[in-house]
Design an enzyme around this catalytic site. Structure first.
Site, short mmCIF file in Angstrom:
data_model
loop_
_atom_site.label_atom_id
_atom_site.label_comp_id
_atom_site.label_asym_id
_atom_site.label_seq_id
_atom_site.Cartn_x
_atom_site.Cartn_y
_atom_site.Cartn_z
N LYS A 94 2.20 -7.98 1.53
CA LYS A 94 1.99 -7.84 0.09
C LYS A 94 3.25 -7.29 -0.59
O LYS A 94 3.69 -7.80 -1.62
CB LYS A 94 0.82 -6.87 -0.12
CG LYS A 94 0.30 -6.79 -1.54
CD LYS A 94 -0.78 -5.69 -1.68
CE LYS A 94 -1.95 -5.90 -0.74
NZ LYS A 94 -3.04 -4.93 -0.99
N LYS A 106 -0.57 1.87 6.44
CA LYS A 106 -1.93 2.15 5.96
C LYS A 106 -2.48 3.33 6.75
O LYS A 106 -2.22 3.45 7.94
CB LYS A 106 -2.84 0.93 6.19
CG LYS A 106 -4.11 0.96 5.39
CD LYS A 106 -3.83 0.57 3.95
CE LYS A 106 -5.01 0.02 3.24
NZ LYS A 106 -4.61 -0.84 2.13
N ASP A 146 -6.92 4.09 -1.56
CA ASP A 146 -7.53 2.85 -1.09
C ASP A 146 -9.04 3.07 -1.18
O ASP A 146 -9.48 3.99 -1.89
CB ASP A 146 -7.05 2.55 0.35
CG ASP A 146 -7.35 1.12 0.78
OD1 ASP A 146 -6.66 0.20 0.34
OD2 ASP A 146 -8.31 0.91 1.56
N THR A 190 -4.89 -2.34 -10.26
CA THR A 190 -5.29 -3.39 -9.32
C THR A 190 -6.24 -4.36 -10.01
O THR A 190 -6.05 -5.59 -9.95
CB THR A 190 -5.95 -2.78 -8.06
OG1 THR A 190 -5.15 -1.70 -7.59
CG2 THR A 190 -6.07 -3.82 -6.96
N SER A 355 2.17 1.40 -8.19
CA SER A 355 2.56 2.51 -7.32
C SER A 355 4.08 2.58 -7.24
O SER A 355 4.69 3.65 -7.30
CB SER A 355 2.02 2.31 -5.90
OG SER A 355 0.72 2.83 -5.78
N1 GLU Z 1 -4.53 0.51 -1.36
C1 GLU Z 1 -3.89 -0.41 -2.26
C2 GLU Z 1 -3.65 -1.74 -1.57
O1 GLU Z 1 -4.31 -2.07 -0.63
C3 GLU Z 1 -2.64 0.15 -2.92
C4 GLU Z 1 -1.58 0.64 -2.01
C5 GLU Z 1 -0.47 1.41 -2.71
O2 GLU Z 1 -0.53 1.59 -3.92
O3 GLU Z 1 0.43 1.85 -1.98
O4 GLU Z 1 -2.86 -2.53 -2.00
#
Ligand code: GLU
Length: 426
Positions: A94, A106, A146, A190, A355
Site C-alpha cells: 500500500k 503492522k 487500525d 480512510t 498519516s
Molecule cells: N491501519 C491503517 C491501514 O491499514 C493505517 C495505517 C497507518 O496510518 O499507518 O492502512
C-alpha cells in the site's frame, strides 16, 4: 463449507503471480514473501478486579526497502501472528503504491478492547509500547490506529514512548487527536479516501455516483466515514451491517443519524435504535454484503467475502475499505461474474496517506491545516485511481493480467523492485 487458504497464503499467491506477470526477477518474491523482522511480546496487565492477565502482542516489520516501517496496531481477540504478517505485507504494498517514503509494518494485541475498562485499555496500550519501544522510533517504525485502536490510544502510546526516551516524540505514532499533534483530516481520512475512489470508479463505469445504491459492511471508523462522504457526494446508502445486525432502506438511510446513534450509545449497538420510516432491521451481521446495490464497501475485517458467499454478492463494484475483505477464491468467482473489485491497497490508502502528512508535520513541528491536507489527500487518491485504471488497460491486454488487485500489486512491486535494486539487495 469450502476450505480456503489463509489470508497470508492467498496474499502470497497474488504476490507471486504479480511478480511473474510483471516480469520481475524471482528474488523479488523471495524477499517480499518474508517479513524482515518479527517481534512477539507478552504484556502483563493488572485488571480492575486485581487479577493479572498477560496479553500476547506482536510487531511485524515487513519491509524497509522504501523507508521506515509504517502501519497500524490492531486490538482484536482473533488476531494472530500469521494474520499480522499478511497485514504488514499489505502495508508494504500500500505504501509503495501511493508513492510514500515508507516500508510496511503492522502490530497487534490479542485482546477484545470492548471488554476492557478505560483504565485497563490504557494499561494494555502503555504495556504494549514498553514492550516494542526498543524497535520503534519516528524514523524507524511508525505505528498508527487500525481495527480496535483510536486517537486516544495513540496518545497514551506516545506519552509512554516519550517518557522512555525522555523527550516529546510526536512523530513516532500517527493518527493522534487533532488537539494534540494530530492532523484534523486523519480521523476521517480512510473513509473519505474510500468515497473518493468509489466516486472516481463510478464516474468511469456507471456514469457517475449520483443516485447509486451503496451497501456498507462494518460501521466503524472506515465504514461510517465512507458512508458519510458517499452520501455527501450524492449516493444513496441503502444497507448497513455491523455486529448488532443490518439496517436496510431502499430509499436511503440517514447517515448522520446513524453516526449520532452510534456515538450516543458508545458503540455500534446504537445502530439498532435507528427507526426512520421505511427501514427494515434484521439480526444478520452480513446482509449488507448481499444487498441489491451498485457499490459495496466491505469495511470490517479480512475474509468476509469468501468462497462460501461470493456467489450471493450482487454489487457491480466492490471498493475495499477493510484490509483483505475479499479472498482470492471469492475474487475468482466475482471476476467471472464481471464484478469490479478495487483492492484495499489502493482503496483504503487514505488513512496512511494522511498519516504520512501528519508525520511530515510532526517532524517539523508545523502544520498546514485541514483544507490543504484534504486537497493533498484527494489529489493522491485521484492519481492512484487514474494510474490503476490506465495500467489495468495496458496489462490486461498485453500481460494476461485479470484483476485490479494484480495490477495494483504489479505497480507496488515495481517501485519496491527499483528501490531494492538501487540499494544493492538484488
Ligand atoms: N491501519 C491503517 C491501514 O491499514 C493505517 C495505517 C497507518 O496510518 O499507518 O492502512
Amino acid at each position: 463449507m469450502g476450505e480456503e487458504k489463509s489470508y497470508l497464503a492467498w496474499m502470497l499467491d497474488v504476490l507471486k503471480r504479480s511478480v511473474e506477470l510483471g516480469g520481475f526477477p524471482e528474488e523479488v518474491y523471495h524477499i517480499l514473501s518474508k517479513p524482515e523482522r518479527v517481534l512477539a511480546v507478552s504484556i502483563p496487565v493488572r485488571m480492575d478486579n486485581g487479577k493479572l492477565v498477560v496479553f500476547e502482542g506482536y510487531r511485524v516489520q515487513h519491509s524497509s526497502a522504501l523507508g521506515p516501517y509504517k502501519g497500524g496496531v490492531r486490538f482484536h481477540p482473533e488476531v494472530d501472528l500469521e494474520t499480522d504478517i499478511a497485514l504488514a505485507l499489505g502495508m508494504t504494498l500500500k505504501n509503495s503504491l501511493s508513492g510514500l517514503p515508507y516500508g510496511g509494518g503492522k502490530g497487534a494485541v490479542k485482546v477484545d478492547p470492548t471488554k476492557l475498562s478505560p483504565g485497563e485499555l490504557e494499561r494494555v496500550s502503555r504495556g504494549y509500547v514498553r514492550a516494542i519501544a526498543p524497535l520503534i522510533d519516528d524514523e524507524l517504525d511508525i505505528p498508527a490506529p487500525d481495527v480496535g485502536t483510536n486517537p486516544q490510544i495513540m496518545i497514551w502510546m506516545i506519552d509512554e514512548y516519550s517518557k522512555i526516551r525522555g523527550r516529546n516524540v510526536p512523530g513516532v505514532f500517527t493518527g493522534k487527536p487533532p488537539e494534540l499533534w494530530g492532523d484534523p483530516v486523519r480521523p476521517y481520512s480512510t473513509g473519505y479516501g474510500v468515497a473518493v475512489v468509489a466516486r472516481e470508479i463510478a464516474n468511469r463505469f456507471l456514469g457517475g455516483l449520483e443516485g447509486l445504491r451503496v451497501a456498507i459492511h462494518g460501521f466503524g471508523n472506515v465504514g461510517s466515514n465512507a458512508a458519510r462522504f458517499l452520501s455527501k457526494f450524492g449516493a444513496k446508502i441503502v444497507a448497513v451491517s455491523d455486529l448488532p445486525g443490518t439496517l436496510y432502506n431502499p430509499n436511503g438511510l440517514d447517515v448522520e443519524k446513524m453516526i449520532q446513534l452510534v456515538q450516543r450509545a458508545g458503540g455500534v449497538k446504537g445502530l439498532m435504535e435507528y427507526s426512520e420510516p421505511g427501514t427494515s432491521k434484521t439480526a444478520s451481521t452480513e446482509d449488507a454484503l448481499y444487498a441489491d446495490v451498485d457499490i459495496l464497501v466491505p469495511a470490517s475485517i479480512e475474509n468476509v467475502i469468501n468462497i462460501n458467499n461470493a456467489h450471493k454478492v450482487k454489487a457491480k463494484i466492490i471498493v475495499e475499505g477493510a484490509n483483505g475483505p475479499t479472498t482470492a477464491d471469492a475474487e475468482k468467482i466475482l471476476y467471472e461474474k464481471g464484478t469490479i473489485i478495487i483492492p484495499d491497497i489502493l482503496a483504503n490508502a487514505g488513512g496512511v496517506i494522511v498519516s504520512y502528512l501528519e508525520w511530515v508535520e510532526n517532524l517539523q513541528w508545523f502544520w498546514w491545516g485541514e483544507e490543504e491536507t484534504l486537497k493533498r489527500l484527494e489529489n493522491i487518491m485521484i492519481n492512484n485511481v487514474k494510474r490503476l485504471l490506465a495500467s489495468y488497460d495496458k496489462y490486461s491486454s498485453s500481460r494476461g493480467v485479470k484483476t485490479y488487485r494484480e495490477t495494483a500489486f504489479i505497480l507496488a512491486v515495481e517501485r519496491l523492485y527499483r528501490a531494492m535494486k538501487l540499494r544493492g539487495w538484488i
